[in-house]
Design a protein around this motif. Sequence first.
Motif, PDB file in Angstrom:
ATOM      1  N   GLU A 437       0.827  -1.206   0.000  1.00 59.38           N
ATOM      2  CA  GLU A 437       0.000   0.000   0.000  1.00 59.38           C
ATOM      3  C   GLU A 437       0.865   1.261   0.000  1.00 59.38           C
ATOM      4  N   LEU A 439       1.401   4.918   0.867  1.00 59.83           N
ATOM      5  CA  LEU A 439       0.857   5.750   1.953  1.00 59.83           C
ATOM      6  C   LEU A 439       1.094   7.245   1.740  1.00 59.83           C
ATOM      7  N   GLN A 441      -0.369   9.543   0.164  1.00 64.58           N
ATOM      8  CA  GLN A 441      -1.552  10.403   0.246  1.00 64.58           C
ATOM      9  C   GLN A 441      -2.330  10.240   1.554  1.00 64.58           C
ATOM     10  N   LYS A 442      -1.803   9.434   2.452  1.00 68.52           N
ATOM     11  CA  LYS A 442      -2.433   9.277   3.755  1.00 68.52           C
ATOM     12  C   LYS A 442      -1.964  10.397   4.691  1.00 68.52           C
ATOM     13  N   GLU A 446      -1.910   8.721  10.191  1.00 68.64           N
ATOM     14  CA  GLU A 446      -2.028   7.339   9.711  1.00 68.64           C
ATOM     15  C   GLU A 446      -0.668   6.754   9.354  1.00 68.64           C
ATOM     16  N   ARG A 447       0.183   7.582   8.760  1.00 67.85           N
ATOM     17  CA  ARG A 447       1.519   7.087   8.404  1.00 67.85           C
ATOM     18  C   ARG A 447       2.328   6.762   9.656  1.00 67.85           C
ATOM     19  N   ASP A 497      -2.652  16.249   9.726  1.00 67.23           N
ATOM     20  CA  ASP A 497      -3.495  15.857   8.593  1.00 67.23           C
ATOM     21  C   ASP A 497      -2.776  15.990   7.250  1.00 67.23           C
ATOM     22  N   THR A 499      -0.454  15.257   4.001  1.00 72.39           N
ATOM     23  CA  THR A 499       0.053  14.139   3.215  1.00 72.39           C
ATOM     24  C   THR A 499       1.563  14.314   3.038  1.00 72.39           C
TER      25      THR A 499
END
Length: 682
Positions: A437, A439, A441-442, A446-447, A497, A499
Amino acid sequence: MAGGKRAAAAATKKKKSSKKKAKQEANAAGVGDKSVEAAGRLLSYDPAKPVTWKSGEPVPYLFLAEIFESISETTKRLEIAELLTNAFRTILAAGTPEDLLAAVYLASNTIAPQHEGVDLGIGDATLIKMLAEATGRKESAIKSDYTKEGDLGIVAMMSRSTQSMMFAPPKLTIVGVLKEFRAIAKTEGTKSVDQKKGKIKKLLVAARECEAGYVTRSLQGKLRIGLAQQTVTTALAHAVVLHAETKDGKCADGKTHAELADRLGAAVDVLKQVFSECPSFDEIVPALLMDGGIDKLAERCHFRPGVPVKPMLAKPTCGVSEVLQRFSDVEFTCEYKYDGERAQIHLCEDGAVKIFSRNQEDNTPKFPDVIRALPTYLQEGVKSVVIDCEAVAFDRAEGKILPFQILSTRGRKNIDEKDIKVNVALYAFDCLYLNGENLLQKPMMERRKALYSAFKEVPGEFFFATAKVSRDVEELQVFLEDSIKENTEGLIVKTLDATYEPSKRSLNWLKLKKDYMEGCGDSLDLVPIGAFHGRGKRTGVYGAYLLACYDEESEELQSICKIGTGFSDEALESLSNSLKDTVIDAPRGYYKYGESVAPDVWFAASQVWEVKAADLSISPTHMAAHGLVDSTKGIALRFPRFLRVREDKTPETATSAEQVADFYNAQATKQEFNNGGDDDEF
């Protein structure tokens, strides 16, 4: 006479009407007037007109060399982009995909993707010798011309062969030249030097008109025509769109000039983003020529383990208050900023491990200890992963971070693990890819969770970057002070938040270093281009140096300060000795400086030094970021001091003119430069 006036008036009226129409179209489409006018000019170009070869045959190298010559004669960015765009369109119209790929590499002044480590590395002495043999001139005469001109490419163009040949060699082609360059770079073994010389001589003997100049410059790795990588990317995107969507000077689908300009701008954005995630024209150019072209590019070329993504960078700040002001309405986190080498570690699906530097160089051979130990850092179930981290020198007995200077003593190539004397610890701060996956654009949060789920800390070897979430001024200040006690450089502040933005120096990441209170929020990496003879106790060594930043747009080294502080006696002697072999008789043509700061000795650009300063000021003497902040003046450092040599950087990766302008604009208090000598105090 009256008729002539009426004709001139009519022409002026027509020109004004055309500009008015372009402006109306631009306003309707939300693009700039110049972009609309440029789109109109591009449409008026006939790609078939310059073709002097049969369609489908290899494109002559002379065609590209003449484009380079035209580009060298202008400094206007739009004009340069249009010249290259139209050249690529002609190649698309009458050449092959291989011709376009080779032209893109040669225009980029590269011969392969950066991470493959394929470099020509041909020294001036070898080129002078080969030029003499190819043209029948004496080496001494060529050296004399080189001293006078400061550009071996110009000397090569001046040195047309005086030797007669029974059979004329085959004409050079774009594909053939790139093929020879790659062969030269990859030639190894006991007779490699002679083999390389033979290939170089063959190219120079076959060169016609201005070709020898650009063959020579490419072999030097210094095209020096003001053609930056981003211009090549822009031209490629424009050429592909125009080739696919125009016919007979018109948009095939009836688009207006403004709509075409908008389409071209969007194509550039797509290509830049894709190239930052997949920096290989070997993959990108063929994909652009498939059905769907630019619209399908992101699907066909994307980030994956084994190919480095360009790292995200942080903007410098001048203090805690500035951080809080910029992030007043968003949640953010702070991480320690470790003083080491940026390392992007890839675990591929097949189990191979790759480690890349911030410049996308393959550093895998430098860290055999990390490669061996990596499996012990992984959680169960991790099959593929890419992390962003900092490799720092680490004293495992004392459990503490060591200075960067210690890390710089570690070898670079062909390292045997048993010979390693400087241990490293990895401080991981981001996860870009995990188990198939992407990441990028996460959001940051989340990363970070992915990073914590994929790895485990191993004392003395692998750590997660120390982090804190807070908006309190006093708490941030304490955290900054704690970071300094732990032998780090300060903090990186990130929005949760955000990316991951490859190759961008984003406002979503801010750099807060320990010495921000001294005025200039960050150090700069600068190139020594000259020196002044030492006096008094510095007699026998260079006492001060002229430093420059690198302008990516013009490919110039622009003077920014004279520096004489921060050097120990040992450093002065060591630096003087290391630079003596780079002394040249005159400044290169791409050195930009004020005559009042001309040094006693000039150097060929070879080293990069990290420098700290009190602040920056507008300067009529120095040329750094000339025109970016002040229309007629440059920017200079005030009270600069030497910190260290940056062995991980090249002159082309030194602090850019644009960054210098950003540093100046970021200062809490800007100072107008009024005294011609203030900026050189030390």
